[in-house]
Design a protein around this motif. Structure first.
Motif, PDB file in Angstrom:
ATOM      1  N   ARG B 225       7.955  44.819 -99.139  1.00  0.00           N
ATOM      2  CA  ARG B 225       8.069  44.469-100.552  1.00  0.00           C
ATOM      3  C   ARG B 225       6.801  44.847-101.309  1.00  0.00           C
ATOM      4  O   ARG B 225       6.849  45.313-102.439  1.00  0.00           O
ATOM      5  N   PHE B 226       5.657  44.650-100.635  1.00  0.00           N
ATOM      6  CA  PHE B 226       4.386  44.982-101.286  1.00  0.00           C
ATOM      7  C   PHE B 226       4.347  46.454-101.671  1.00  0.00           C
ATOM      8  O   PHE B 226       3.944  46.814-102.771  1.00  0.00           O
ATOM      9  N   PHE B 227       4.797  47.294-100.733  1.00  0.00           N
ATOM     10  CA  PHE B 227       4.706  48.734-101.012  1.00  0.00           C
ATOM     11  C   PHE B 227       5.788  49.205-101.983  1.00  0.00           C
ATOM     12  O   PHE B 227       5.580  50.137-102.743  1.00  0.00           O
ATOM     13  N   SER B 228       6.954  48.536-101.957  1.00  0.00           N
ATOM     14  CA  SER B 228       8.025  49.021-102.839  1.00  0.00           C
ATOM     15  C   SER B 228       7.900  48.436-104.239  1.00  0.00           C
ATOM     16  O   SER B 228       8.080  49.143-105.222  1.00  0.00           O
ATOM     17  N   ALA B 229       7.542  47.150-104.301  1.00  0.00           N
ATOM     18  CA  ALA B 229       7.521  46.546-105.628  1.00  0.00           C
ATOM     19  C   ALA B 229       6.429  45.485-105.757  1.00  0.00           C
ATOM     20  O   ALA B 229       6.713  44.291-105.778  1.00  0.00           O
ATOM     21  N   PRO B 230       5.190  45.893-105.840  1.00  0.00           N
ATOM     22  CA  PRO B 230       4.121  44.901-106.029  1.00  0.00           C
ATOM     23  C   PRO B 230       4.272  44.265-107.401  1.00  0.00           C
ATOM     24  O   PRO B 230       4.584  44.958-108.380  1.00  0.00           O
ATOM     25  N   ARG B 234      -2.476  44.601-111.209  1.00  0.00           N
ATOM     26  CA  ARG B 234      -3.693  45.120-110.582  1.00  0.00           C
ATOM     27  C   ARG B 234      -3.375  45.747-109.223  1.00  0.00           C
ATOM     28  O   ARG B 234      -3.948  46.762-108.837  1.00  0.00           O
ATOM     29  N   ALA B 235      -2.434  45.147-108.498  1.00  0.00           N
ATOM     30  CA  ALA B 235      -2.041  45.667-107.191  1.00  0.00           C
ATOM     31  C   ALA B 235      -1.281  46.977-107.348  1.00  0.00           C
ATOM     32  O   ALA B 235      -1.468  47.922-106.576  1.00  0.00           O
ATOM     33  N   ARG B 236      -0.445  47.028-108.379  1.00  0.00           N
ATOM     34  CA  ARG B 236       0.330  48.245-108.624  1.00  0.00           C
ATOM     35  C   ARG B 236      -0.624  49.410-108.915  1.00  0.00           C
ATOM     36  O   ARG B 236      -0.494  50.502-108.372  1.00  0.00           O
ATOM     37  N   GLU B 237      -1.572  49.133-109.766  1.00  0.00           N
ATOM     38  CA  GLU B 237      -2.566  50.136-110.143  1.00  0.00           C
ATOM     39  C   GLU B 237      -3.329  50.636-108.916  1.00  0.00           C
ATOM     40  O   GLU B 237      -3.509  51.836-108.702  1.00  0.00           O
ATOM     41  N   PHE B 238      -3.745  49.673-108.082  1.00  0.00           N
ATOM     42  CA  PHE B 238      -4.507  50.004-106.869  1.00  0.00           C
ATOM     43  C   PHE B 238      -3.677  50.869-105.926  1.00  0.00           C
ATOM     44  O   PHE B 238      -4.147  51.878-105.400  1.00  0.00           O
ATOM     45  N   LEU B 239      -2.430  50.467-105.746  1.00  0.00           N
ATOM     46  CA  LEU B 239      -1.531  51.217-104.850  1.00  0.00           C
ATOM     47  C   LEU B 239      -1.320  52.631-105.356  1.00  0.00           C
ATOM     48  O   LEU B 239      -1.399  53.594-104.596  1.00  0.00           O
ATOM     49  N   ASP B 240      -1.079  52.745-106.640  1.00  0.00           N
ATOM     50  CA  ASP B 240      -0.893  54.068-107.234  1.00  0.00           C
ATOM     51  C   ASP B 240      -2.067  54.961-106.910  1.00  0.00           C
ATOM     52  O   ASP B 240      -1.915  56.105-106.490  1.00  0.00           O
ATOM     53  N   ILE B 242      -4.424  54.596-104.571  1.00  0.00           N
ATOM     54  CA  ILE B 242      -4.748  54.849-103.163  1.00  0.00           C
ATOM     55  C   ILE B 242      -3.667  55.692-102.476  1.00  0.00           C
ATOM     56  O   ILE B 242      -3.950  56.463-101.567  1.00  0.00           O
ATOM     57  N   LEU B 243      -2.427  55.574-102.928  1.00  0.00           N
ATOM     58  CA  LEU B 243      -1.349  56.325-102.275  1.00  0.00           C
ATOM     59  C   LEU B 243      -1.205  57.737-102.823  1.00  0.00           C
ATOM     60  O   LEU B 243      -0.725  58.629-102.147  1.00  0.00           O
ATOM     61  N   HIS B 244      -1.645  57.924-104.050  1.00  0.00           N
ATOM     62  CA  HIS B 244      -1.456  59.246-104.659  1.00  0.00           C
ATOM     63  C   HIS B 244      -2.768  59.974-104.846  1.00  0.00           C
ATOM     64  O   HIS B 244      -2.880  60.847-105.670  1.00  0.00           O
ATOM     65  N   ARG B 245      -3.740  59.584-104.064  1.00  0.00           N
ATOM     66  CA  ARG B 245      -5.055  60.184-104.283  1.00  0.00           C
ATOM     67  C   ARG B 245      -5.086  61.641-103.840  1.00  0.00           C
ATOM     68  O   ARG B 245      -5.951  62.392-104.215  1.00  0.00           O
ATOM     69  N   LEU B 246      -4.131  62.050-103.005  1.00  0.00           N
ATOM     70  CA  LEU B 246      -4.087  63.449-102.616  1.00  0.00           C
ATOM     71  C   LEU B 246      -3.338  64.217-103.701  1.00  0.00           C
ATOM     72  O   LEU B 246      -3.561  65.328-103.994  1.00  0.00           O
TER      73      LEU B 246
END
Lengths: 219, 246
Positions: B225-230, B234-240, B242-246
């Protein structure tokens, strides 16, 4: 005027007795003041103020005074305090141990602080007590980084034994002086004294270097 | 969630006037693997370090296995039940790998040398460096050192393992070997709290994700759930990021 090296040969047993006293004084001083210095150093870095403040004051007080004053202090004051004479060797030894423990404390303190804090934390996190962590993890590493300074300090202790002269202890420089007075051969004798101090200190630093080599750790 | 192994209650930690942790509460059950993530300076490491009282917190309490840390009079015994793995390994450079692992069982728990060494060799085999036992830490690669550090922590048979950014100081090709050991531990039921930026590891191994920001827990959710819908912005922003840094 030619050199007359026979004065050294003729007075060698007397001179060597002086040297032996110096070596004894230096050796016992190091053996006693180093552990004392370790304890003071632990006080210096303690979080507890009632340990840190006295330890810090002691170190500063001793390091800001000349050794000769500490020697006088023990020589004249200790008999008054204890109510009986303590003898020149004992009073000088006490002065030396107290005085040099302050210097050893500073060496040990900087050695301990050169060990990464994470090492202590790792040791504590495995359930070691603070004392065990110090004994098995921090101090062995600290000792390695402070070996050169310790060796230097030992040489200073040995050279410092000449100060015992002022209270009449028969250390090596004193016996040399006594022979000089009797034979009127200061050049030969003081050259000889210089050579002896040089050799003893050189032997000390070679020994220290070998210790250091043995303690070398692969990083 | 009955009988949690770790219960954090209104925890507060200050360094001078800086509030590293503020009113943090959370329970962690036995046998779970929790990944704690968040931006740097968010208090993740501080939180871990409060759990074995490497940090002295000012407010609140941590209850470990039913015992209050604040009231704890025997910290060494408590700490021997909590293994900790550090970012910079902190192996003892003057001791062999084997001695690194056996030291605490022998000194803190009074185990005989032979028994401690048998356990140590078994653990070193388990983390895949059984053949390095006689070497000094400085002779090992970073990944091997970190695995040795994990073996050292496991030697006390801890009930809980704390990992403080265990792969952050490692070269990329060594990260995998450390994560493999950690995954293996989690699958065997070890209770683990892991501070890490390895989101692939989190997604695969963690049961739950805790997201921290500015000394507070701002989101806690099951991994999927964390990865699909935080929920927390602030968590959404962080995930975006860290996951799309490439």
């Amino acid at each position: 005027m030619g050199f007359d090296w026979a004065v050294i040969h003729d007075n060698l047993p007397f001179l060597m007795r002086g040297l032996w006293n110096s070596v004894q004084l230096a050796a016992i001083t190091v053996v006693l003041s180093f552990p004392l210095g370790c304890i003071v150093a632990l006080g210096r870095i303690s979080r507890r103020r009632w340990l840190r403040y006295p330890a810090t004051m002691l170190v500063h007080a001793l390091r800001s005074n000349p050794l000769i004053l500490i020697v006088f202090w023990f020589f004249f004051l200790v008999p008054i305090l204890t109510g009986r004479p303590v003898g020149d060797f004992a009073s000088v030894l006490a002065a030396f141990v107290v005085f040099f423990s302050a210097y050893f404390a500073e060496i040990v303190r900087s050695g301990i602080q050169s060990v990464r804090r994470g090492q202590l934390e790792a040791a504590l996190s495995t359930g070691l007590t603070y004392a065990q962590a110090m004994r098995f993890i921090v101090l062995p590493q600290a000792l390695r980084s402070m070996t050169p300074s310790l060796a230097t300090e030992c040489v200073i202790v040995f050279q410092g034994t000449t100060i015992a002269y002022v209270v009449g202890m028969r250390e090596f420089l004193h016996t040399t002086f006594l022979v000089t007075e009797r034979t009127m051969r200061p050049v030969e004798l003081y050259l000889f004294a210089a050579l002896v101090y040089f050799v003893v200190c050189l032997a000390g630093s070679i020994f220290a270097r070998r210790l250091e080599g043995k303690a070398g750790i692969p990083r | 969630m009955s009988d949690p192994l770790v219960s954090i209650r209104n925890l507060g930690l200050r360094y001078g006037t800086f509030r590293a942790l503020e009113d943090v509460s959370a329970d962690f059950s036995r046998g779970t693997c929790i990944v704690i993530c968040g931006p740097s300076g968010s208090g993740k490491s501080s939180l871990l370090r409060c759990i074995n009282r490497l940090e002295e917190f000012q407010d609140g309490d941590v209850v470990f296995d039913g015992a209050s840390l604040r009231a704890c009079r025997d910290l060494p015994r408590l700490r021997s039940e909590i293994g900790m793995v550090f970012q910079h390994f902190e192996l003892y450079p003057h001791l062999s790998v084997l001695d690194n692992v056996t030291l605490a069982p022998r000194i803190a728990k009074g185990k005989p040398r032979q028994e401690a060494e048998e356990t140590a060799r078994r653990l070193l085999d388990r983390v895949g460096i059984g053949d390095q036992a006689g070497k000094f830490p400085g002779e090992l690669s970073g990944g091997q050192q970190q695995r040795a550090a994990i073996a050292r922590a496991l030697a006390l048979e801890p009930k809980l393992m704390l990992f403080d950014e265990p792969t952050s100081a490692l070269d990329p090709e060594m990260i995998a070997e450390v994560l493999r050991v950690m995954r293996d531990l989690a699958r065997n039921g070890m209770t683990m709290l892991v501070v890490t930026h390895e989101m692939a590891f989190a997604r695969e191994v963690a049961d739950e994700i805790v997201f921290m920001d500015k000394g507070r827990i701002v989101e806690r959710a099951e991994t999927a759930r964390f990865f699909s819908a935080p929920t927390a912005p602030r968590a959404r922003e962080f995930l975006d990021r860290i996951l799309h840094r490439l």
